[in-house]
Design a protein around this motif. Structure first.
Motif, mmCIF file in Angstrom:
data_model
loop_
_atom_site.group_PDB
_atom_site.id
_atom_site.type_symbol
_atom_site.label_atom_id
_atom_site.label_comp_id
_atom_site.label_asym_id
_atom_site.label_seq_id
_atom_site.Cartn_x
_atom_site.Cartn_y
_atom_site.Cartn_z
ATOM 1 N N SER A 1 0.831 -1.208 0.000
ATOM 2 C CA SER A 1 0.000 0.000 0.000
ATOM 3 C C SER A 1 0.864 1.255 0.000
ATOM 4 O O SER A 1 0.515 2.245 -0.641
ATOM 5 N N SER A 2 2.012 1.232 0.671
ATOM 6 C CA SER A 2 2.890 2.408 0.663
ATOM 7 C C SER A 2 3.503 2.624 -0.713
ATOM 8 O O SER A 2 3.736 3.760 -1.126
ATOM 9 N N ASP A 3 3.737 1.528 -1.453
ATOM 10 C CA ASP A 3 4.262 1.647 -2.819
ATOM 11 C C ASP A 3 3.254 2.320 -3.743
ATOM 12 O O ASP A 3 3.633 3.016 -4.681
ATOM 13 N N ARG A 4 1.983 2.108 -3.491
ATOM 14 C CA ARG A 4 0.941 2.701 -4.343
ATOM 15 C C ARG A 4 0.985 4.223 -4.296
ATOM 16 O O ARG A 4 0.540 4.879 -5.236
ATOM 17 N N VAL A 5 1.496 4.764 -3.221
ATOM 18 C CA VAL A 5 1.651 6.221 -3.098
ATOM 19 C C VAL A 5 3.067 6.629 -3.490
ATOM 20 O O VAL A 5 3.267 7.533 -4.298
ATOM 21 N N ALA A 6 4.045 5.961 -2.918
ATOM 22 C CA ALA A 6 5.441 6.372 -3.083
ATOM 23 C C ALA A 6 5.935 6.266 -4.518
ATOM 24 O O ALA A 6 6.596 7.180 -5.014
ATOM 25 N N VAL A 7 5.625 5.172 -5.184
ATOM 26 C CA VAL A 7 6.145 4.961 -6.537
ATOM 27 C C VAL A 7 5.645 6.044 -7.508
ATOM 28 O O VAL A 7 6.448 6.653 -8.219
ATOM 29 N N PRO A 8 4.340 6.346 -7.548
ATOM 30 C CA PRO A 8 3.913 7.438 -8.435
ATOM 31 C C PRO A 8 4.496 8.798 -8.056
ATOM 32 O O PRO A 8 4.815 9.606 -8.938
ATOM 33 N N VAL A 9 4.664 9.053 -6.765
ATOM 34 C CA VAL A 9 5.266 10.326 -6.330
ATOM 35 C C VAL A 9 6.711 10.406 -6.810
ATOM 36 O O VAL A 9 7.158 11.431 -7.342
ATOM 37 N N ILE A 10 7.456 9.318 -6.649
ATOM 38 C CA ILE A 10 8.851 9.292 -7.092
ATOM 39 C C ILE A 10 8.937 9.475 -8.603
ATOM 40 O O ILE A 10 9.756 10.249 -9.106
ATOM 41 N N ILE A 11 8.093 8.792 -9.333
ATOM 42 C CA ILE A 11 8.092 8.918 -10.795
ATOM 43 C C ILE A 11 7.709 10.341 -11.199
ATOM 44 O O ILE A 11 8.343 10.949 -12.072
ATOM 45 N N GLY A 12 6.694 10.901 -10.547
ATOM 46 C CA GLY A 12 6.279 12.272 -10.844
ATOM 47 C C GLY A 12 7.385 13.278 -10.588
ATOM 48 O O GLY A 12 7.648 14.163 -11.422
ATOM 49 N N LEU A 13 8.050 13.167 -9.442
ATOM 50 C CA LEU A 13 9.167 14.065 -9.138
ATOM 51 C C LEU A 13 10.321 13.868 -10.117
ATOM 52 O O LEU A 13 10.971 14.834 -10.515
ATOM 53 N N SER A 14 10.561 12.624 -10.505
ATOM 54 C CA SER A 14 11.657 12.321 -11.425
ATOM 55 C C SER A 14 11.435 12.931 -12.805
ATOM 56 O O SER A 14 12.391 13.225 -13.517
ATOM 57 N N ILE A 15 10.191 13.113 -13.165
ATOM 58 C CA ILE A 15 9.860 13.767 -14.434
ATOM 59 C C ILE A 15 9.803 15.278 -14.247
ATOM 60 O O ILE A 15 10.346 16.044 -15.055
ATOM 61 N N ALA A 16 9.178 15.731 -13.166
ATOM 62 C CA ALA A 16 8.966 17.163 -12.945
ATOM 63 C C ALA A 16 10.269 17.934 -12.746
ATOM 64 O O ALA A 16 10.421 19.033 -13.290
ATOM 65 N N VAL A 17 11.192 17.377 -11.990
ATOM 66 C CA VAL A 17 12.426 18.109 -11.670
ATOM 67 C C VAL A 17 13.203 18.482 -12.931
ATOM 68 O O VAL A 17 13.507 19.667 -13.148
#
Length: 179
Positions: free
Chosen positions: A7-23
């Motif tokens: 369940s923590s991956d369901r939040v963390a993984v998209p956040v990490i991917i989003g930041l990795s693209i946004a930065v």
């Protein structure tokens, strides 16, 4: 065998991917700004010097953190790596502010040094984009107690992150005469 996301991956993984693209996208957009706004009234060298200090300190912390991992002092390893991550986060915010504040300064070196500089710069820039998701996933896996996954990704993260930190200092040293 089917694997399921925690369940923590369901939040963390998209956040990490989003930041990795946004930065990288945000940095690219800021580099292409038609006008700069020196919101802090800083000299041209202020941000680059600060960034070089942050990169140097990050490199030292990475090496110290690696040492703590090798001697199996995992608490000091964790704390040192979190400190390195903190410095990198400060660097990122400061770097964004510097792109808003200061015009880019071209490298004025000639001959072989020009080729060395641009090799270091291009490899630094490319790996800087790659390191964002690597660091975020490595930190996440370590802090979530997934040590096997943490160790697997850290084998890649550590040398790339160290290279980016060291080459950040080298880029500053190459550019120093032109600030």
């Amino acid at each position: 065998m089917k694997t399921t996301l925690k369940s923590s991956d369901r939040v963390a993984v998209p956040v990490i991917i989003g930041l990795s693209i946004a930065v990288p996208v945000i940095v690219l957009i800021l580099m292409l700004l038609p006008e700069r706004y020196n919101i802090f009234g800083t000299d041209t060298i202020t941000f680059p010097l600060f960034h070089a200090i942050l990169n140097f300190a990050t490199a030292v912390l990475l090496i110290v953190g690696y040492f703590f991992m090798r001697i199996q002092n995992y608490v000091l390893h964790r704390n040192t790596m979190i400190a390195a991550f903190g410095l990198s986060a400060i660097f990122l915010v400061s770097y964004v502010l510097s792109k808003i504040s200061n015009e880019p300064i071209p490298y004025g070196g000639e001959g072989i040094l020009r080729y060395v500089y641009f090799f270091i710069l291009v490899s630094h820039i490319v790996l800087s984009g790659i390191i964002v998701p690597l660091v975020l996933f490595t930190i996440y896996r370590g802090l979530s107690g997934e040590y096997e996954k943490h160790a697997r990704i850290a084998r890649w993260t550590f040398p790339i992150w160290l290279y980016v930190a060291i080459t950040g200092v080298l880029v500053f040293l190459f550019m120093l005469p032109y600030y």
